[in-house]
Design a protein around this motif. Structure first.
Motif, PDB file in Angstrom:
ATOM      1  N   ALA A 106      59.493 -92.299 -10.585  1.00 12.15           N
ATOM      2  CA  ALA A 106      58.220 -92.977 -10.658  1.00 12.15           C
ATOM      3  C   ALA A 106      57.466 -92.204 -11.768  1.00 12.15           C
ATOM      4  CB  ALA A 106      57.738 -93.026  -9.482  1.00 12.15           C
ATOM      5  N   SER A 107      56.913 -91.705 -12.286  1.00 16.98           N
ATOM      6  CA  SER A 107      56.385 -90.991 -12.763  1.00 16.98           C
ATOM      7  C   SER A 107      56.633 -91.591 -14.257  1.00 16.98           C
ATOM      8  CB  SER A 107      56.327 -89.840 -12.759  1.00 16.98           C
ATOM      9  OG  SER A 107      55.244 -89.394 -13.596  1.00 16.98           O
ATOM     10  N   LEU A 108      57.859 -91.091 -14.786  1.00 16.96           N
ATOM     11  CA  LEU A 108      58.386 -91.516 -16.258  1.00 16.96           C
ATOM     12  C   LEU A 108      58.981 -93.408 -15.782  1.00 16.96           C
ATOM     13  CD1 LEU A 108      61.276 -88.937 -15.845  1.00 16.96           C
ATOM     14  CD2 LEU A 108      59.078 -88.688 -17.828  1.00 16.96           C
ATOM     15  N   TYR A 109      58.933 -93.791 -15.074  1.00 13.75           N
ATOM     16  CA  TYR A 109      58.638 -95.128 -15.175  1.00 13.75           C
ATOM     17  C   TYR A 109      57.419 -96.465 -15.183  1.00 13.75           C
ATOM     18  CZ  TYR A 109      61.498 -99.561 -15.405  1.00 13.75           C
ATOM     19  OH  TYR A 109      61.851-101.144 -15.161  1.00 13.75           O
ATOM     20  N   ASN A 110      56.518 -95.307 -14.130  1.00 12.61           N
ATOM     21  CA  ASN A 110      55.821 -96.269 -14.336  1.00 12.61           C
ATOM     22  C   ASN A 110      54.219 -95.239 -14.316  1.00 12.61           C
ATOM     23  OD1 ASN A 110      57.452 -97.017 -10.934  1.00 12.61           O
ATOM     24  ND2 ASN A 110      56.154 -98.449 -12.016  1.00 12.61           N
ATOM     25  N   GLY A 111      54.513 -93.997 -15.190  1.00  7.27           N
ATOM     26  CA  GLY A 111      53.452 -93.793 -15.658  1.00  7.27           C
ATOM     27  C   GLY A 111      52.331 -93.154 -14.302  1.00  7.27           C
ATOM     28  N   PRO A 112      51.515 -92.420 -14.673  1.00  2.00           N
ATOM     29  CA  PRO A 112      50.850 -91.136 -14.053  1.00  2.00           C
ATOM     30  C   PRO A 112      50.315 -91.529 -12.460  1.00  2.00           C
ATOM     31  CG  PRO A 112      49.315 -91.132 -15.747  1.00  2.00           C
ATOM     32  CD  PRO A 112      51.082 -92.001 -15.994  1.00  2.00           C
ATOM     33  N   ALA A 113      50.178 -93.299 -13.189  1.00  4.68           N
ATOM     34  CA  ALA A 113      49.378 -93.652 -11.628  1.00  4.68           C
ATOM     35  C   ALA A 113      50.481 -94.539 -10.765  1.00  4.68           C
ATOM     36  CB  ALA A 113      48.469 -95.148 -11.932  1.00  4.68           C
ATOM     37  N   TYR A 114      51.421 -94.215 -10.350  1.00  5.79           N
ATOM     38  CA  TYR A 114      52.595 -93.900  -9.245  1.00  5.79           C
ATOM     39  C   TYR A 114      52.273 -94.099  -8.740  1.00  5.79           C
ATOM     40  CZ  TYR A 114      54.343 -89.512  -9.122  1.00  5.79           C
ATOM     41  OH  TYR A 114      54.569 -88.046  -8.624  1.00  5.79           O
ATOM     42  N   ARG A 115      51.441 -92.465  -8.442  1.00  2.00           N
ATOM     43  CA  ARG A 115      50.754 -92.480  -6.639  1.00  2.00           C
ATOM     44  C   ARG A 115      50.434 -93.470  -5.668  1.00  2.00           C
ATOM     45  NH1 ARG A 115      50.490 -87.862  -9.675  1.00  2.00           N
ATOM     46  NH2 ARG A 115      52.119 -86.395  -9.548  1.00  2.00           N
ATOM     47  N   ASP A 116      48.883 -94.344  -6.824  1.00  5.22           N
ATOM     48  CA  ASP A 116      48.476 -94.848  -6.351  1.00  5.22           C
ATOM     49  C   ASP A 116      49.494 -96.392  -5.666  1.00  5.22           C
ATOM     50  OD1 ASP A 116      46.432 -93.886  -7.838  1.00  5.22           O
ATOM     51  OD2 ASP A 116      45.961 -95.604  -9.579  1.00  5.22           O
ATOM     52  N   ASN A 117      50.070 -96.628  -6.076  1.00  2.53           N
ATOM     53  CA  ASN A 117      51.053 -97.450  -5.175  1.00  2.53           C
ATOM     54  C   ASN A 117      52.392 -97.155  -5.060  1.00  2.53           C
ATOM     55  OD1 ASN A 117      49.914-100.346  -6.746  1.00  2.53           O
ATOM     56  ND2 ASN A 117      50.700 -99.231  -8.473  1.00  2.53           N
ATOM     57  N   LEU A 118      52.193 -95.299  -4.243  1.00  3.45           N
ATOM     58  CA  LEU A 118      53.113 -95.471  -3.698  1.00  3.45           C
ATOM     59  C   LEU A 118      54.252 -95.735  -3.778  1.00  3.45           C
ATOM     60  CD1 LEU A 118      51.650 -95.955  -0.337  1.00  3.45           C
ATOM     61  CD2 LEU A 118      51.338 -93.812  -1.234  1.00  3.45           C
ATOM     62  N   TYR A 119      54.759 -95.616  -5.151  1.00  5.03           N
ATOM     63  CA  TYR A 119      56.380 -96.194  -5.679  1.00  5.03           C
ATOM     64  C   TYR A 119      57.305 -95.188  -5.050  1.00  5.03           C
ATOM     65  CZ  TYR A 119      54.376-100.203  -8.797  1.00  5.03           C
ATOM     66  OH  TYR A 119      53.680-100.878  -9.297  1.00  5.03           O
ATOM     67  N   ASP A 120      57.241 -94.032  -5.369  1.00  4.42           N
ATOM     68  CA  ASP A 120      57.817 -92.995  -4.747  1.00  4.42           C
ATOM     69  C   ASP A 120      58.407 -92.695  -3.454  1.00  4.42           C
ATOM     70  OD1 ASP A 120      55.510 -91.795  -4.595  1.00  4.42           O
ATOM     71  OD2 ASP A 120      55.698 -89.865  -5.147  1.00  4.42           O
ATOM     72  N   VAL A 121      57.388 -93.665  -2.878  1.00  2.00           N
ATOM     73  CA  VAL A 121      57.605 -93.289  -1.389  1.00  2.00           C
ATOM     74  C   VAL A 121      58.751 -94.485  -0.986  1.00  2.00           C
ATOM     75  CG1 VAL A 121      56.552 -94.040   0.953  1.00  2.00           C
ATOM     76  CG2 VAL A 121      55.308 -92.418  -1.037  1.00  2.00           C
ATOM     77  N   LYS A 122      58.028 -95.371  -1.802  1.00  2.00           N
ATOM     78  CA  LYS A 122      58.874 -96.816  -1.533  1.00  2.00           C
ATOM     79  C   LYS A 122      60.490 -96.918  -1.641  1.00  2.00           C
ATOM     80  CE  LYS A 122      54.601 -99.407  -1.562  1.00  2.00           C
ATOM     81  NZ  LYS A 122      53.582-100.729  -3.088  1.00  2.00           N
ATOM     82  N   LEU A 123      60.807 -96.051  -3.128  1.00  2.00           N
ATOM     83  CA  LEU A 123      62.058 -96.156  -3.655  1.00  2.00           C
ATOM     84  C   LEU A 123      62.669 -95.259  -2.293  1.00  2.00           C
ATOM     85  CD1 LEU A 123      61.097 -95.014  -7.585  1.00  2.00           C
ATOM     86  CD2 LEU A 123      62.480 -97.345  -6.670  1.00  2.00           C
ATOM     87  N   ALA A 124      62.098 -93.608  -2.208  1.00  2.00           N
ATOM     88  CA  ALA A 124      62.706 -92.845  -0.606  1.00  2.00           C
ATOM     89  C   ALA A 124      63.573 -94.103   0.187  1.00  2.00           C
ATOM     90  CB  ALA A 124      62.168 -91.769  -0.592  1.00  2.00           C
ATOM     91  N   ARG A 125      62.275 -94.796   0.398  1.00  2.00           N
ATOM     92  CA  ARG A 125      62.180 -95.112   2.242  1.00  2.00           C
ATOM     93  C   ARG A 125      63.266 -96.545   1.353  1.00  2.00           C
ATOM     94  NH1 ARG A 125      56.419 -96.358   3.997  1.00  2.00           N
ATOM     95  NH2 ARG A 125      55.404 -93.884   4.473  1.00  2.00           N
ATOM     96  N   ALA A 126      63.713 -96.803   0.786  1.00  2.00           N
ATOM     97  CA  ALA A 126      64.158 -97.950   0.408  1.00  2.00           C
ATOM     98  C   ALA A 126      66.050 -97.991   0.224  1.00  2.00           C
ATOM     99  CB  ALA A 126      64.065 -99.422  -1.571  1.00  2.00           C
ATOM    100  N   PHE A 127      66.122 -96.237  -0.506  1.00  2.00           N
ATOM    101  CA  PHE A 127      67.196 -95.718  -0.899  1.00  2.00           C
ATOM    102  C   PHE A 127      67.585 -95.150   0.261  1.00  2.00           C
ATOM    103  CE2 PHE A 127      69.818 -91.882  -1.080  1.00  2.00           C
ATOM    104  CZ  PHE A 127      70.848 -92.636  -2.142  1.00  2.00           C
ATOM    105  N   ALA A 128      67.333 -94.651   1.295  1.00  2.00           N
ATOM    106  CA  ALA A 128      67.818 -94.296   2.711  1.00  2.00           C
ATOM    107  C   ALA A 128      67.930 -95.839   2.866  1.00  2.00           C
ATOM    108  CB  ALA A 128      66.474 -93.413   3.365  1.00  2.00           C
ATOM    109  N   ARG A 129      66.998 -96.876   3.356  1.00  2.00           N
ATOM    110  CA  ARG A 129      68.033 -97.886   3.918  1.00  2.00           C
ATOM    111  C   ARG A 129      69.474 -98.196   4.194  1.00  2.00           C
ATOM    112  NH1 ARG A 129      63.918-100.501   3.068  1.00  2.00           N
ATOM    113  NH2 ARG A 129      64.769-102.527   1.835  1.00  2.00           N
ATOM    114  N   TYR A 130      68.796 -98.121   2.093  1.00  2.00           N
ATOM    115  CA  TYR A 130      70.753 -98.822   2.067  1.00  2.00           C
ATOM    116  C   TYR A 130      71.545 -98.192   2.072  1.00  2.00           C
ATOM    117  CZ  TYR A 130      67.466-103.198  -0.432  1.00  2.00           C
ATOM    118  OH  TYR A 130      66.692-103.749  -0.210  1.00  2.00           O
ATOM    119  N   ASP A 131      71.008 -96.795   1.981  1.00  2.00           N
ATOM    120  CA  ASP A 131      72.076 -95.913   1.611  1.00  2.00           C
ATOM    121  C   ASP A 131      73.037 -95.724   3.360  1.00  2.00           C
ATOM    122  OD1 ASP A 131      73.619 -93.872   0.240  1.00  2.00           O
ATOM    123  OD2 ASP A 131      72.770 -92.367   1.838  1.00  2.00           O
ATOM    124  N   ALA A 132      72.200 -95.704   4.609  1.00  2.00           N
ATOM    125  CA  ALA A 132      72.600 -95.809   5.915  1.00  2.00           C
ATOM    126  C   ALA A 132      73.345 -97.557   5.933  1.00  2.00           C
ATOM    127  CB  ALA A 132      70.859 -95.916   6.598  1.00  2.00           C
TER     128      ALA A 132
END
Length: 268
Positions: A236-262
């Motif tokens: 998320a940092s590399l793709y969205n830049g340092p402001a990724y934390r403001d939009n919780l991109y890493d958290v959203k990606l982790a949750r979406a991956f876990a849901r699809y993986d399951a």
């Protein structure tokens, strides 16, 4: 653009249920996006050849309204091909598509979604030998050392057209394009002969826009490694830049991956 999800309630969900009923789903018009509605959405997405994610966005609603899929829309097969090229689980690509994409790569009028970046135009003009400072004084909404001036939607194409009157190549390079908002100035890195060729490709369909994202990742070893390892904060940092934390991109990606993986590991 509104995307209806499980747990949502209200008139929008009721309209979704009405459309699903018209296409054969046995649903009550409760206005509650419950498990029955989720199953009906997934079944409709599979029938129309759309990405099966259970999220009722503009593409799913359009398919239900017209009882057909717009041929330029992304398909499940497109996502699988992307996963194969990247060497990652399908769930990883599905997660990125859900979180990083804009929901649709095209406007209702058929033009690709873009965002014109005036600060990039300033840099591009300078690199091309123009007097960027003079142009910034004359066209501050199109050429500027600071980001901003966004109009959104179709109006971004108006800004792009005005900027193209100054320098077409610089203007096309200064816009981000499609589902994954890949910047035009990456045209050579992505294997195109010119920025004009890149922009034409982005008009072909969401599959081409996804391919641009795949090439972007493959040509950045650190970004690719982060995706393969599912190191979502790094990705998320590399793709969205340092402001990724403001939009919780890493958290959203982790949750979406876990849901699809399951979901993908569930027995058929």
């Amino acid at each position: 653009m509104t995307i209806l999800r499980p747990g949502d309630v209200g008139a929008g969900v009721r309209e979704l249920q009405r459309l699903l009923r018209e296409r054969g789903a046995g649903l009550e018009l409760t206005g509650d996006f419950d498990t029955a509605t989720l199953a009906a959405v997934r079944a409709a997405q599979a029938r129309y050849g759309l990405v099966v994610d259970g999220l009722a966005g503009p593409k799913t609603l359009q398919a239900l309204q017209q009882d057909t899929r717009e041929p330029r829309h992304l398909t499940a097969a497109d996502l699988q091909r992307a996963a194969d090229k990247l060497g990652v689980p399908l769930a990883a690509v599905r997660a990125v598509n859900e979180v990083e994409s804009r929901g649709s790569g095209f406007l209702p009028d058929g033009r690709p979604v873009i965002l014109f970046e005036r600060h990039v135009m300033y840099r591009q003009l300078r690199a091309a030998g123009h007097d960027a400072d003079a142009l910034a004084r004359q066209y501050p909404n199109l050429v500027n050392g600071a980001r901003g001036g966004y109009a959104g939607g179709a109006a971004e194409h108006m800004r792009l057209a005005r900027a193209a009157d100054i320098d077409e190549a610089c203007a096309l390079a200064s816009a981000s394009w499609g589902l994954f908002q890949v910047m035009g100035y990456h045209w050579e890195r992505l294997g195109h002969s010119s920025v004009q060729a890149f922009s034409l490709c982005m008009r072909e369909g969401e599959g081409a826009q996804l391919d641009a994202f795949v090439r972007f990742v493959l040509t950045d070893p650190v970004l690719h490694k982060a995706l393969k390892a599912r190191k979502w904060p790094t990705f998320a940092s590399l793709y969205n830049g340092p402001a990724y934390r403001d939009n919780l991109y890493d958290v959203k990606l982790a949750r979406a991956f876990a849901r699809y993986d399951a979901e993908e590991k569930e027995p058929v």
